[in-house]
Design a protein around this motif. Structure first.
Motif, PDB file in Angstrom:
ATOM      1  N   HIS A 200       0.835  -1.206   0.000  1.00  0.00           N
ATOM      2  CA  HIS A 200       0.000   0.000   0.000  1.00  0.00           C
ATOM      3  C   HIS A 200       0.875   1.263   0.000  1.00  0.00           C
ATOM      4  CE1 HIS A 200      -3.513   2.444   0.688  1.00  0.00           C
ATOM      5  NE2 HIS A 200      -3.069   2.878   1.850  1.00  0.00           N
ATOM      6  N   LEU A 201       1.960   1.240   0.781  1.00  0.00           N
ATOM      7  CA  LEU A 201       2.881   2.380   0.814  1.00  0.00           C
ATOM      8  C   LEU A 201       3.563   2.561  -0.537  1.00  0.00           C
ATOM      9  CD1 LEU A 201       4.385   4.576   2.584  1.00  0.00           C
ATOM     10  CD2 LEU A 201       6.182   2.882   2.863  1.00  0.00           C
ATOM     11  N   VAL A 202       4.029   1.447  -1.104  1.00  0.00           N
ATOM     12  CA  VAL A 202       4.736   1.492  -2.388  1.00  0.00           C
ATOM     13  C   VAL A 202       3.811   2.030  -3.476  1.00  0.00           C
ATOM     14  CG1 VAL A 202       5.898   0.079  -4.142  1.00  0.00           C
ATOM     15  CG2 VAL A 202       6.262  -0.406  -1.708  1.00  0.00           C
ATOM     16  N   LYS A 203       2.566   1.531  -3.484  1.00  0.00           N
ATOM     17  CA  LYS A 203       1.614   1.970  -4.518  1.00  0.00           C
ATOM     18  C   LYS A 203       1.230   3.440  -4.338  1.00  0.00           C
ATOM     19  CE  LYS A 203      -0.224  -2.425  -5.983  1.00  0.00           C
ATOM     20  NZ  LYS A 203      -1.375  -3.290  -6.220  1.00  0.00           N
TER      21      LYS A 203
ATOM     22  N   LEU B  28      -9.785  10.322  13.521  1.00  0.00           N
ATOM     23  CA  LEU B  28     -10.389   9.109  14.102  1.00  0.00           C
ATOM     24  C   LEU B  28     -11.420   9.452  15.187  1.00  0.00           C
ATOM     25  CD1 LEU B  28      -7.115   6.989  14.446  1.00  0.00           C
ATOM     26  CD2 LEU B  28      -9.060   6.349  13.015  1.00  0.00           C
ATOM     27  N   GLY B  29     -11.524  10.721  15.523  1.00  0.00           N
ATOM     28  CA  GLY B  29     -12.431  11.134  16.605  1.00  0.00           C
ATOM     29  C   GLY B  29     -11.909  10.709  17.978  1.00  0.00           C
ATOM     30  N   GLN B 199      -3.551   5.703   9.839  1.00  0.00           N
ATOM     31  CA  GLN B 199      -4.980   5.439  10.034  1.00  0.00           C
ATOM     32  C   GLN B 199      -5.358   4.091   9.404  1.00  0.00           C
ATOM     33  OE1 GLN B 199      -7.980   7.618   7.796  1.00  0.00           O
ATOM     34  NE2 GLN B 199      -8.421   8.802   9.647  1.00  0.00           N
ATOM     35  N   HIS B 200      -4.773   3.821   8.241  1.00  0.00           N
ATOM     36  CA  HIS B 200      -5.030   2.565   7.530  1.00  0.00           C
ATOM     37  C   HIS B 200      -4.591   1.364   8.386  1.00  0.00           C
ATOM     38  CE1 HIS B 200      -5.635  -0.078   4.141  1.00  0.00           C
ATOM     39  NE2 HIS B 200      -4.358  -0.432   4.103  1.00  0.00           N
ATOM     40  N   THR B 204      -7.167  -1.368   9.948  1.00  0.00           N
ATOM     41  CA  THR B 204      -6.970  -2.775   9.592  1.00  0.00           C
ATOM     42  C   THR B 204      -6.813  -3.618  10.851  1.00  0.00           C
ATOM     43  OG1 THR B 204      -5.809  -2.039   7.602  1.00  0.00           O
ATOM     44  CG2 THR B 204      -5.572  -4.353   8.185  1.00  0.00           C
ATOM     45  N   LYS B 205      -5.956  -3.150  11.752  1.00  0.00           N
ATOM     46  CA  LYS B 205      -5.647  -3.895  12.969  1.00  0.00           C
ATOM     47  C   LYS B 205      -6.879  -4.065  13.861  1.00  0.00           C
ATOM     48  CE  LYS B 205      -3.339  -5.291  16.698  1.00  0.00           C
ATOM     49  NZ  LYS B 205      -2.943  -6.711  16.784  1.00  0.00           N
ATOM     50  N   PHE B 206      -7.627  -2.982  14.052  1.00  0.00           N
ATOM     51  CA  PHE B 206      -8.754  -3.017  14.987  1.00  0.00           C
ATOM     52  C   PHE B 206     -10.105  -3.186  14.297  1.00  0.00           C
ATOM     53  CE2 PHE B 206      -5.412  -0.599  17.314  1.00  0.00           C
ATOM     54  CZ  PHE B 206      -5.204  -1.499  18.323  1.00  0.00           C
TER      55      PHE B 206
END
Lengths: 208, 208
Positions: A200-203, B28-29, B199-200, B204-206
């Motif tokens: 995602h970073l690379v893109k 993210l609030g 944020q991504h 994704t993690k949570f």
């Protein structure tokens, strides 16, 4: 694509950095270079691969260097004296890495590639680390014959050697966040999740 | 949302880490805590904010500690002797941070929050760094009255002080990749791009 993108990966032993590098390369359709660099540098220099294997990711051995330099001074080994020192081998491998970066988009693991390609604007450097317990588990899967203590010892020694090699040949510090564009603990998202996140970073960066 | 997510941010001086933290919290609030922790710790302890401000992100002063301990031994300052040492203030601020992490999802900048919340599975730690020239530029924008050399000196001294504070109170190394879940050079994607990228990871993690 004219632009050649190079992603370099530094990694803690057992972190999954190599797996991540391989999957990242496959997912982006990039070449992947790790141990392959040893054979390539040997082929390009005409020296036998064993010479490079013995020096692979090891800091310069001052004594061996002094020895070959001494032989050179005594008129023996003159043609290869400098090449046979670890510094000479590092120079050859650096040329191999620079040639590679001009020819194709690729992922290069270890071997100070981030430092060698520091002036390349299309190079992004990564460092992969992981929780100790995950690393131990991964090392035990590769070497089921050893104990947890031996695995920890092996991890510590390998990383110490990698750090010595990196710190010797670069003006940066191995494992220091500021030495890389992105460092990530692979346990946050797992191996495949980490690959996707780096992708995602690379893109985003290169607008792929 | 019952789950309280805490994002901690360590940062090089001038890297944009605070800006990133503020924008991340806003997007993210989440609550945002930086210098605010000083006032909160003061309020919770009943001590005046200046005591915390003087000790803020500074390693323990051995002499001052010995002095207050000495006074305590002599029967003077007994009630506050331990509290008035930097270690005592660190303990109070740690409680403030732990209370905060239980009450609301938030972003906490500095103050060893990553170490204080190390056993919290809903805590992710970040370290923001940046290219030296970008940092100098940012520092000069904040302090147009100083020279480039003074800016570099200010950056080096502030980071040295932050590192001393972090290394003193934690068993980790400030700025070392392995001390944080994710470290990123904010120049790769810029301030807003870095906010989005972090944020991504959080989403994704949570699974937000």
């Amino acid at each position: 694509m004219d632009r050649k993108i190079v992603l370099t990966i530094g990694r803690q032993f057992g972190s999954g950095g190599r797996d991540i590098g391989q999957r990242l390369a496959a997912s982006l359709g990039f070449g992947y270079y790790d141990k392959e660099l040893v054979t390539m540098a040997a082929k390009e220099s005409g020296l036998c691969p064993e010479v490079f294997e013995n020096a692979d990711e090891k800091a310069s051995d001052g004594l061996a260097h002094a020895f070959t330099m001494g032989l050179s001074y005594m008129g023996m080994f003159t043609p290869h004296a400098d090449i046979l020192s670890n510094e000479g081998l590092f120079k050859i491998q650096s040329d191999t890495i620079r040639n590679l970066a001009e020819k194709e988009s690729c992922v290069i693991v270890g071997r100070c590639a981030d430092y060698i390609l520091r002036d390349n604007p299309d190079c992004l450097s990564f460092f992969i680390h992981n929780n100790t317990e995950v690393r131990v588990q991964r090392v035990l899967e590769m070497h089921p014959e050893i104990t947890v203590e031996q695995a920890k010892d092996f991890m510590a020694k390998t990383d110490k050697s990698r750090a010595a090699y990196y710190n010797y040949y670069t003006n940066k510090t191995w494992g220091n966040a500021a030495s890389y564009h992105l460092s990530i603990n692979a346990s946050v998202l797992g191996i495949d999740g980490t690959v996707k996140y780096i992708q995602h970073l690379v893109k985003t960066k290169f607008e792929l």
